[in-house]
Design a protein around this motif. Structure first.
Motif, PDB file in Angstrom:
ATOM      1  N   SER A   1      15.637   2.933-109.362  1.00 42.33           N
ATOM      2  CA  SER A   1      14.394   2.598-108.658  1.00 42.33           C
ATOM      3  C   SER A   1      13.656   3.596-108.562  1.00 42.33           C
ATOM      4  CB  SER A   1      14.679   1.731-107.327  1.00 42.33           C
ATOM      5  OG  SER A   1      13.630   1.411-106.872  1.00 42.33           O
ATOM      6  N   LEU A   2      12.016   3.836-109.014  1.00 48.00           N
ATOM      7  CA  LEU A   2      11.364   4.742-108.901  1.00 48.00           C
ATOM      8  C   LEU A   2      10.157   4.409-107.782  1.00 48.00           C
ATOM      9  CD1 LEU A   2      11.060   5.971-112.562  1.00 48.00           C
ATOM     10  CD2 LEU A   2      12.624   6.757-111.002  1.00 48.00           C
ATOM     11  N   LYS A   3       9.719   5.407-107.043  1.00 47.20           N
ATOM     12  CA  LYS A   3       8.491   4.880-106.259  1.00 47.20           C
ATOM     13  C   LYS A   3       7.752   6.449-106.553  1.00 47.20           C
ATOM     14  CE  LYS A   3       7.815   4.639-101.180  1.00 47.20           C
ATOM     15  NZ  LYS A   3       8.821   4.455 -99.901  1.00 47.20           N
TER      16      LYS A   3
ATOM     17  N   THR B   1      18.026   9.152 -95.682  1.00 49.42           N
ATOM     18  CA  THR B   1      17.495   9.651 -96.810  1.00 49.42           C
ATOM     19  C   THR B   1      16.637   8.452 -97.185  1.00 49.42           C
ATOM     20  OG1 THR B   1      19.407  11.179 -97.233  1.00 49.42           O
ATOM     21  CG2 THR B   1      17.614  10.594 -98.936  1.00 49.42           C
ATOM     22  N   PRO B   2      15.486   8.042 -96.823  1.00 52.03           N
ATOM     23  CA  PRO B   2      14.751   6.941 -97.451  1.00 52.03           C
ATOM     24  C   PRO B   2      14.194   7.197 -98.644  1.00 52.03           C
ATOM     25  CG  PRO B   2      13.175   8.240 -95.873  1.00 52.03           C
ATOM     26  CD  PRO B   2      14.622   8.891 -95.669  1.00 52.03           C
TER      27      PRO B   2
ATOM     28  N   PRO C   1      13.129  18.982 -93.487  1.00 48.79           N
ATOM     29  CA  PRO C   1      13.208  20.245 -93.360  1.00 48.79           C
ATOM     30  C   PRO C   1      12.833  20.729 -94.681  1.00 48.79           C
ATOM     31  CG  PRO C   1      15.261  18.752 -92.537  1.00 48.79           C
ATOM     32  CD  PRO C   1      14.350  17.828 -93.127  1.00 48.79           C
ATOM     33  N   ASP C   2      13.178  20.028 -95.816  1.00 48.01           N
ATOM     34  CA  ASP C   2      12.620  20.596 -97.122  1.00 48.01           C
ATOM     35  C   ASP C   2      11.227  20.624 -97.211  1.00 48.01           C
ATOM     36  OD1 ASP C   2      12.204  18.088 -97.577  1.00 48.01           O
ATOM     37  OD2 ASP C   2      13.737  17.968 -99.556  1.00 48.01           O
ATOM     38  N   LYS C   3      10.562  19.981 -96.742  1.00 47.69           N
ATOM     39  CA  LYS C   3       9.065  20.115 -96.717  1.00 47.69           C
ATOM     40  C   LYS C   3       8.382  20.912 -95.666  1.00 47.69           C
ATOM     41  CE  LYS C   3       6.704  17.485 -99.134  1.00 47.69           C
ATOM     42  NZ  LYS C   3       5.994  17.584-100.243  1.00 47.69           N
TER      43      LYS C   3
ATOM     44  N   ASN D   1       9.966  13.783-101.460  1.00 45.46           N
ATOM     45  CA  ASN D   1      10.656  13.399-102.673  1.00 45.46           C
ATOM     46  C   ASN D   1      11.620  12.722-102.099  1.00 45.46           C
ATOM     47  OD1 ASN D   1       8.989  15.079-104.078  1.00 45.46           O
ATOM     48  ND2 ASN D   1      10.024  16.862-103.995  1.00 45.46           N
ATOM     49  N   ASP D   2      12.426  11.989-103.376  1.00 43.40           N
ATOM     50  CA  ASP D   2      13.205  10.941-103.117  1.00 43.40           C
ATOM     51  C   ASP D   2      14.694  11.430-102.645  1.00 43.40           C
ATOM     52  OD1 ASP D   2      14.087   8.329-103.337  1.00 43.40           O
ATOM     53  OD2 ASP D   2      15.108   8.553-105.280  1.00 43.40           O
ATOM     54  N   SER D   3      14.842  12.739-102.741  1.00 39.50           N
ATOM     55  CA  SER D   3      16.136  13.213-102.228  1.00 39.50           C
ATOM     56  C   SER D   3      15.875  13.930-100.833  1.00 39.50           C
ATOM     57  CB  SER D   3      16.645  14.291-103.195  1.00 39.50           C
ATOM     58  OG  SER D   3      15.962  15.230-103.452  1.00 39.50           O
TER      59      SER D   3
END
Length: 913
Positions: free
Chosen positions: A109-111, A833-834, A594-596, A618-620
């Motif tokens: 599934s891609l968003k 993790t949405p 955190p990663d952003k 991002n997705d992760s």
């Protein structure tokens, strides 16, 4: 909903333009009506405008670089999101793209973020996540949920395997309609084309998840297994043939063949123009003959009445469709005697003849106008003479034409200029002044010169790895045009495909998205369109349903409420509550990514509700919600809102599933085999070292009397993908037969011995039914013993043979303090993790202007992909790329939409020598 304000202004301005050009024919004034139950034409138009304004229809289309793929490929695509009349949608800013497997599970599934009505994406077909088979892609927005899945984009995606392939199969059928058995021939070969000779193959006929028959066989000198299967067993719509071939003494390979394409079911349906057969009125009667899989089938036959008189002969044309004319009579019934190509026959009733009615007969063959003939039979005319009727023409939910007339004559005609309608499907409705539809007709408005594109190459032909320059010029009529386009260049010689069967921006947005049901080879109507194909398209529209709300529903506002809003970005919302369930009012909620290096704060309302909007990650990415900055925060907890996810429905395009993927994609897979040679995984590795001890029957004293070596051992890795051990075991253990909820040694069962096998889970004896409670992932190995040795198990339990299931050893590890803390997180903090935006890869186009790089073997089939081809103010755009080593015909396909909502698809071919 403020988001619609700009769109509403557009609609109202557009409608004012349309209404200014409405034709009022039949020489009657545009006035109100004296009947109490009548509704004015202006009221109908206003209600329809309001409906279209409040409920704009979003449609999605995905342009793919290729029609099919192989494991290891990257799927490149561009999503186009439009609103009524194909303008870039200003509503949704997020589009979802799902890949569904054959059993309707979501594999990926891609968003994707939408910008100016489009989004680009990519998907790697990794062999650990995908396998050879038929998949399907769907694309949708949150707003589309308001209309069920009517406007979702669906497309089949066929994936072959050239990396891990050990078995190549091909199935064919030889029986006739009169035979009670289905003659089946299955070819088994290795990847080099050498037949698997004298190999044991077990098979079973599945009806959904139930086994209806099974057997065993051996391949002949050509590697072919010949079977005769009883047709009467199993539902042909759900039937599948599963074969398990013995590759080695320790490895079997399973293959599944759906049998829908060989079902005997056939159907012929008849559709009167306007919807009814009316006494005494000549009626155009369309028909469609289809197989069980939805594909058209040629037929011929006769129409007879209840007295046995032949009324008309008929024969089908394109895709099993055709049209004939009859004059139905009241108190007579009609039926069609049909003959199918295999000699079988069928009888199908025609619709019942109505005693009174009025019909709208449409001739759409004129290039400049639509000619309408309206006829009422005697009874209807006497009953409604002088009454007012309306004709409304609607396209993409927008009223483009409206007129009224009084019924003064039994027959009258009208002509409507086609320039009043946009390209695509138009719905013409004849209705009473009480807004009761009396006759409806779909027509297609074809405007071949509306948007034109010229694609040129700088040379007539090229060499391998030579640079290509292509120029593109876009015009709307005689004027330059700008828009949003994408281009794919493929080596057509290595990616052959039936052009008529392609899914294109024209077939999707002008045809499939507006019609109900499956459309066979939709690009047939757009590929080199001529008068014959336009006639076939007209017949298609006589046989297909239309996706729209009816006028009575619009006038009475009896349509479902809107429950989903267009997404403007990623949103995270929920409630902050005390542990006793009470909402926290004016609570401080902090969101951290955190990663952003991103954080934001929100204050809860009286219901404890908080909301973070227009977030990008991002997705992760992990997201943390914190309420620690509140008094008594240790007694607070989060409840995060979920997101809507569409249910999986039956594949409407199942007819396009490929039965023999190995042979259908043979040219493409042969190239992929060389292209991805280095991707192959090592099949067998011998390591000279002390092996890690694995669980076995020897670990249990109760089984110590069994032989040290099992007659057959099945590794737990072979259970990958298995969800039910009982169903999987017979296909893995060749010496076992499962029947009547018992396991038997096959050789003993075939000799008439009905003594079951004794089953052990480690050292515990169990019934076979207990296996259904086990998780196959917990099994380390399965050991099969044909004899019980010195254990005495069979004598004590009156059994024959032993099967031992060894479970994986669970190693215990002492947890550290911080690990224990993670198991019991604080309720006032929540880390999860949405689904975020999927990462999109950049297409790599190699350059061969350096001599050293030209020596690298280039086996690409997608030569160039550009999702952002944007013509300038004079309609020009250009792009460059280098050919691969493959020779043959290359095809460039440019698709997109100009700024006024005009759709375009342009194809250019060139030769590489």
């Amino acid at each position: 909903m403020n988001i619609f304000s700009g769109l509403r202004l557009f609609f109202m301005c557009y409608m004012r333009f349309l209404l200014s050009s409405v034709i009022l024919f039949f020489v009657l004034p545009f006035t109100a009506f004296s009947q109490r139950d009548s509704v004015g034409l202006n009221a109908i138009i206003e209600k329809t405008v309001k409906f279209s304004t409040d409920r704009p229809i979003e449609k999605a289309y995905l342009h793919f670089d290729k029609p099919y793929y192989a494991l290891g490929d990257t799927v490149w695509f561009k999503a186009y999101l439009t609103v009524d009349n194909h303008l870039p949608s200003p509503l949704s800013k997020i589009i979802y793209v799902d890949v569904l497997a054959g059993k309707d599970s979501v594999v990926k599934s891609l968003k994707l973020p939408v910008n100016s009505g489009s989004a680009s994406g990519s998907l790697v077909l990794a062999h650990l996540s995908f396998k050879q088979g038929n998949y399907r892609v769907r694309a949708y927005t949150n707003w589309m949920f308001n209309f069920k899945d009517d406007y979702f984009f669906y497309k089949n995606l066929v994936v072959g395997d050239a990396i891990e392939k050990q078995l190549v199969t091909h199935i064919s059928f030889t029986s006739t309609a009169k035979s009670s058995k289905l003659g089946t021939n299955i070819s088994f070969k290795d990847p080099k084309g050498r037949p698997y000779i004298d190999r044991k193959v077990s098979w079973k006929l599945m009806d959904g998840y139930d086994v209806v028959s099974k057997g065993r066989g051996t391949t002949d000198a050509k590697g072919v297994l010949n079977l005769n299967i009883e047709r009467s067993k199993g539902d042909p719509d759900k039937a599948a043939l599963v074969t398990v071939m013995e590759l080695t003494s320790e490895k079997n390979i399973s293959t599944t063949f759906p049998l829908l394409s060989v079902s005997e079911k056939k159907d012929v349906q008849f559709f009167p123009e306007g919807g009814m057969l009316i006494d005494g009125l000549p009626s155009k009667l369309a028909f469609k003959a289809i197989r069980a899989n939805g594909l058209g089938i040629d037929v011929k036959g006769t129409i007879v009445d209840n007295a046995g008189n032949t009324i008309s002969d008929f024969a089908s044309g394109h895709a099993g469709m055709g049209v004939l004319t009859i004059v139905p009579q009241l108190n007579k019934s009609y039926k069609a005697n049909v003959v199918f190509p295999d000699g079988s026959k069928g009888v199908f009733p025609l619709p019942v003849v109505r005693e009174e009615g009025i019909a709208m007969i449409v001739n759409n063959s004129d290039t400049g106008s639509v000619n309408i003939r309206i006829a009422a039979n005697n009874k209807f005319f006497e009953k409604f003479k002088g009454k007012t009727f309306y004709i409304i023409g609607k396209s993409s939910g927008i009223v483009c034409y409206a007129a009224q007339a009084r019924l003064q004559n039994q027959v009258f005609t009208a002509k409507i200029e086609k320039d009043k309608f946009p390209s695509g499907i138009t719905q013409l409705t004849l209705m009473s002044s009480a807004v009761e539809p009396l006759s409806e007709r779909l027509i297609f408005i074809h405007k071949p010169t509306e948007l034109s594109g010229i694609v040129k190459t700088d040379k007539a032909s090229y060499l391998a790895k030579q640079k290509v320059k292509m120029d593109f010029n876009l015009k709307a009529g005689s004027l330059p045009s700008q828009g949003n386009f994408s281009v794919a260049v493929v080596n057509e010689s290595k990616v052959p495909f039936d052009e008529n069967a392609e899914t294109t921006i024209l077939t999707s947005l002008l045809l499939n998205s507006d019609l109900k049901g499956y459309i066979e080879k939709p690009n047939y109507y757009f590929n080199k369109t001529n008068s014959k194909k336009l006639q076939d398209l007209d017949v298609l529209l006589l046989t297909q349903g239309y996706r729209t709300f009816s006028y009575p529903e619009i006038m009475t506002s009896s349509y479902p409420a809107l429950s989903f809003v267009p997404e403007q970005g990623i949103e995270i919302s929920g409630k902050l509550r005390m542990k006793n369930g009470m909402p926290v009012y004016k609570g401080n909620v902090r969101l951290i990514i955190p990663d952003k290096s991103f954080s934001a704060s929100a204050i809860t309302d009286a219901e404890g509700q908080f909301r973070f909007t227009n977030i990008s990650f991002n997705d992760s990415s992990k997201v943390t919600l914190s309420a620690v900055n509140n008094v008594n925060s240790k007694n607070m907890m989060f409840m995060v809102d979920g997101t809507a996810f569409p249910s999986v429905k039956e594949n409407i395009n199942a007819a396009e599933d490929v039965l023999n993927i190995d042979s259908a994609l043979s040219v493409y897979l042969e190239n992929s085999k060389s292209q991805y040679f280095d991707f192959r995984t090592l099949q067998e590795v011998v390591i000279k070292a002390r092996a890690e001890k694995k669980p076995s029957h020897a670990d249990y004293p109760a089984l110590s009397g069994l032989s040290m070596m099992a007659d057959q051992e099945i590794s737990g890795e072979r259970l990958s993908g298995c969800n039910n051990l009982i169903q999987c075991l017979p296909g893995l253990a060749m010496g076992l037969t499962y029947i009547d909820n018992n396991l038997y040694l096959t050789r003993s069962y075939n000799q008439g011995d009905r003594t079951p096998v004794q089953v052990y889970i480690q050292d515990m004896p169990v019934d076979v039914s207990f296996l259904a409670t086990l998780n196959p992932r917990e099994i380390e190995s399965i050991e099969v013993f044909y004899k019980d040795g010195l254990s005495g198990i069979n004598r004590r339990n009156n059994t024959n043979g032993v099967v031992v299931f060894n479970k994986r050893e669970v190693k215990t590890v002492a947890l550290k303090a911080d690990q224990i803390k993670e198991l019991f997180p604080e309720s006032n903090k929540l880390t999860f993790t949405p689904q975020g935006y999927s990462k999109v890869r950049q297409f790599y186009s190699p350059k061969y202007d350096v001599p050293a790089s030209a020596k690298v073997k280039d086996l690409r089939t997608t030569i160039y992909w550009n999702p952002a081809l944007l013509p300038d103010e004079i309609g020009n755009a250009s792009f460059e790329f280098y050919n691969s080593d493959g020779k043959g015909t290359y095809r460039a396909v440019i698709e997109g939409i100009d700024n006024e909502g005009r759709l375009g698809r342009f194809v250019q071919r060139f030769t590489v020598k």
